[in-house]
Each structure stands twice: as C-alpha cells, then as structure tokens.
Design a protein around this motif. Structure first.
Motif, PDB file in Angstrom:
ATOM      1  N   LEU A  18      24.365  36.220  69.354  1.00 14.52           N
ATOM      2  CA  LEU A  18      23.738  35.117  68.586  1.00 14.52           C
ATOM      3  C   LEU A  18      22.366  34.708  69.484  1.00 14.52           C
ATOM      4  CD1 LEU A  18      26.732  32.870  67.718  1.00 14.52           C
ATOM      5  CD2 LEU A  18      25.116  33.919  66.142  1.00 14.52           C
ATOM      6  N   ALA A  19      22.462  34.942  70.947  1.00 15.71           N
ATOM      7  CA  ALA A  19      21.465  34.512  71.608  1.00 15.71           C
ATOM      8  C   ALA A  19      20.373  35.349  71.648  1.00 15.71           C
ATOM      9  CB  ALA A  19      22.055  34.496  73.354  1.00 15.71           C
ATOM     10  N   LEU A  20      20.575  36.550  71.605  1.00 16.11           N
ATOM     11  CA  LEU A  20      19.758  37.614  71.075  1.00 16.11           C
ATOM     12  C   LEU A  20      18.678  37.486  69.854  1.00 16.11           C
ATOM     13  CD1 LEU A  20      18.079  40.266  71.729  1.00 16.11           C
ATOM     14  CD2 LEU A  20      19.979  41.377  70.465  1.00 16.11           C
ATOM     15  N   ASN A  21      19.664  36.920  69.022  1.00 16.83           N
ATOM     16  CA  ASN A  21      18.832  36.776  67.654  1.00 16.83           C
ATOM     17  C   ASN A  21      18.131  35.557  67.557  1.00 16.83           C
ATOM     18  OD1 ASN A  21      20.050  38.802  66.401  1.00 16.83           O
ATOM     19  ND2 ASN A  21      21.841  37.730  65.475  1.00 16.83           N
ATOM     20  N   ARG A  22      18.327  34.427  68.468  1.00 20.37           N
ATOM     21  CA  ARG A  22      17.716  33.372  68.682  1.00 20.37           C
ATOM     22  C   ARG A  22      16.400  33.418  69.257  1.00 20.37           C
ATOM     23  NH1 ARG A  22      17.355  29.513  72.856  1.00 20.37           N
ATOM     24  NH2 ARG A  22      16.544  27.484  72.184  1.00 20.37           N
TER      25      ARG A  22
END
Length: 411
Positions: A18-22
């Motif tokens: 999720l952090a990467l996708n953000r």
C-alpha cells in the motif's frame, strides 16, 4: 543487531505494498515539462488523477516553477517517508515491552471460552468483546486497564474471553454464540448468584449482548453498548459502497472458508486495512520518531501487539456478517434473527448506555446512532475518540471509563 521480538504489522506485505502504491500514484500524477519521455507517459491515470495532475501543472506554471524540480521534490519526500516507515516498523518489532499481565481467575469455561473474574464489589458487569480480537484490549496494561479501573470503582467485573475457535466453534453460527455460549455464561451458577448483570458489549460484542438481553431480560439489569454497529448502510454513499464491497468478497473467500472452517486472521486484517489504507504507514512513521522509553511508545506497542494477535472468525459467522450484516443490512432493516426470533431493539425496556466514538472508522457514528434511535430512552454518550482509542487509548479514562461509571452509579 537485536533480533525482532514480533512479526507485525500483519499482513506486512500488504502494508508495504500500500505504501509503495501510494508512492507510485504520486509519481504518476506529477506533471512534467514533456511527458513523451517522462516516467508517467505510459501510466493510465484515473479521471481524478488526471484532474489532480492538471491542477498541479497549472499551479507550477502560474508560479514559474520547474516541473522537473517538483518531480525531484516529490521523489525526495517519498524516499523520506519510506525510510520513516521502515524505521518505525523496525523500532516496533524490536521494542523490549512484553505483555505480563496477571491472569484473572476463571469462573466458568466451555470449549475455548472462559469467564474471567476481575473482582470488585457492586453491580455485576458482564463484558463481552468482539469475536475477531483478543479480549485483553480491555485489560491492556496493569496501570491502563478499563476492566481493572471499573473493578476498583465500585463494580464487579466479569469478562467473557471467547478464546480461539476450535473444531467445534468453527461450526458455530451467531445463534450458537449468543443463544448458546453467551447465554450459558450469563446463567452459570457463579454469575446467577450475583443477581441480574449489566451486559457491556464492545463493537461486535454489542450486537451479541443486545440479542441476548432481548432473549433473557430476567438475567439482565441494564445494557451498555460501546461502538456498536447497527445500520450498515448509514453514513453516506462511501460507507454503503464499502459494505457492499465487503459482501462481494464472500464468494471469493468461500473456498478458504470451506478449507479452514474460518476466516483467517490475515484476511480479517486486510479487510480492516481497507477502511483507511494509509493509516498503518502514518502511525508507524510517527512511532519511529518516539523515544522507545516514552509512555506513548509503550502504549503503541501494547495496542499493536493486540491488533496483530487476532482471532479467526468461524466460517458460518463470517458468512452471516459479510452477507447478512454488510451485504443485506439485516440489522438496520429489521431482518436480523437469532434462534429464529427477530432482534428488535425497540422492544428493550432496560436502561441502555450507548457510547459512540465520533472519529470511528470501523463503526461509522451514523451506524451506531441508528441503533440509539431504535432504543427507547437510550442514554447517548458521544466521545471525541476513535474505535479503539475510546476503550484503550491514552485518554480512554476521560473518553469512556468515567462517563460509563457515572451512568452505572445512577442505575
């Protein structure tokens, strides 16, 4: 290097993704002087993303700022946030705190469930937590425990710890839990000897004690419902859409439910993460900036350890909750039944206390207020806290414990 003491936050790959996708989305929406060679040239942007990119581009042009410099600033900030997240997770996993709370005496036991006696004198409280989390969130630290605080302030506190679902419990329906196990705990000789009890239900536990109070009003003196959902479509279009999205996952989860007889902890954690996808990264970056010896750090670790030590949900109950509660909104529409009888809050004649956290992301305030509107003469306590913070956060005594005690003193 000190080895990690814990493995959370769970599921870790999801939170890192999720952090990467953000970060990738932030890069994709950043405008460039020429997109023909820019990194975002081949990215398919949603309409909101396109609007945001155009807004940023117009603001840069108006201020005569370089799009390339803006892109570099975005990448630097993302790198700082990624380092902060990894540092916070590492600090949490190596924090030396370990739970060492004294075990309360067991008054009654059936299967994996136990009735724990926290002592005290006065009106008996039977506290019932959710089925998907460990019960000790209400007894988090020796000097920060809702149950021990209530017991020290003139009540006799009993906690129903549902335990880990074994082979028998994995076949349980909500009726088995409510009309079976909860009712047998309520009517056990050790509890019956104390007289009618105040049932205190937290989150999902509130729905369970509500149904039981309607079944056995002779054994219940009053009802306290803490962050208890009712109308799963209340709270706006986004809330209703999330509820329907959860229900639509049921067919995909069915093979797993049939194979394991339960909804696994990591799947439950992933469902909760979907309520606020960026919350995990935010709170671990903040934790990484704390002194490990700070009281706030200890409380954070205690709560995170509790969150990561979840409990699987019996497959029949998972189907009832995802399909019946979230999908068909059976409680809010008056169609929820336990043991063949409709659960009608308007039929309650008991004193009722409803604590509704104003910053609750798990149970939207509108969902809990819908229940309050069904109960005659309900006492509503709106508290400026979140779902967990209300019961176990640093300001929980002011947010919930003291108002609940005041209400109990008037019974």
């Amino acid at each position: 290097m000190t080895p990690p003491l814990r493995r959370g936050p769970r599921p870790l790959p999801l939170h890192l993704s999720l952090a990467l996708n953000r970060g990738m989305a932030a890069v994709a929406t950043a405008p460039y002087a020429s997109t023909s060679n820019g990194l975002n040239a081949g990215w398919p942007l949603s309409k909101p993303g396109q609007v945001e990119s155009q807004r940023i581009g117009a603001a840069l042009a108006g201020g005569r700022h370089s799009p390339e410099a803006f892109r570099a600033a975005v990448l630097r900030r993302l790198a700082r946030q990624d380092r902060g997240l990894i540092s916070g997770i590492a600090a949490y996993r190596r924090h030396p705190w370990q739970r060492q709370a004294a075990e309360a005496p067991v008054l009654w036991q059936e299967g994996g469930s136990r009735l724990l006696d926290y002592g005290g004198d006065g009106v008996p409280l039977l506290v019932v937590p959710s089925l998907v989390n460990r019960a000790h969130v209400l007894d988090l630290l020796p000097d920060h425990s809702m149950l021990r605080h209530l017991a020290a302030q003139g009540t006799r506190v009993l906690l129903l710890d549902w335990g880990w679902p074994g082979e028998a419990e994995r076949r349980f329906t909500l009726t088995d839990y409510i009309a079976g196990r909860l009712e047998r705990a309520l009517t056990a000789p050790a509890v019956a000897a104390l007289g009618p009890a105040v049932l205190v239900g937290y989150c999902m536990g509130g729905l369970l004690v509500l149904a039981e109070a309607l079944r056995r009003p002779d054994r219940v003196r009053a009802l306290a419902l803490l962050a208890t959902p009712w109308d799963f479509a209340a709270g706006g279009a986004d809330v209703a859409a999330r509820a329907q999205g959860a229900a639509r996952m049921l067919p995909m989860l069915e093979p797993l439910l049939q194979a394991q007889g339960a909804l696994p902890v990591d799947v439950l954690q992933a469902l909760f993460a979907g309520l606020d996808p960026w919350a995990i990264a935010r709170k671990f970056r903040a934790f990484g900036r704390l002194d490990p010896a700070d009281r706030r750090a200890t409380l954070f670790v205690a709560l995170e350890d509790w969150l990561n030590d979840g409990v699987p949900l019996a497959a029949p109950v998972a189907r009832e909750c995802l399909g019946g509660w979230y999908g068909r909104n059976e409680p809010g529409s008056g169609r929820w039944q336990v043991a063949g009888a409709a659960v009608r809050p308007e039929a309650l004649t008991l004193p009722c206390f409803l604590a509704i956290p104003q910053a609750d992301r798990i149970v939207p305030p509108a969902s809990a207020l819908a229940l309050a509107g069904q109960i005659p003469h309900a006492h509503i306590h709106m508290t400026p806290a979140g779902h967990i913070g209300m019961a176990a956060g640093s300001r929980a005594e002011q947010a919930l414990w003291a108002p609940l005690l005041q209400w109990l003193s008037r019974l």
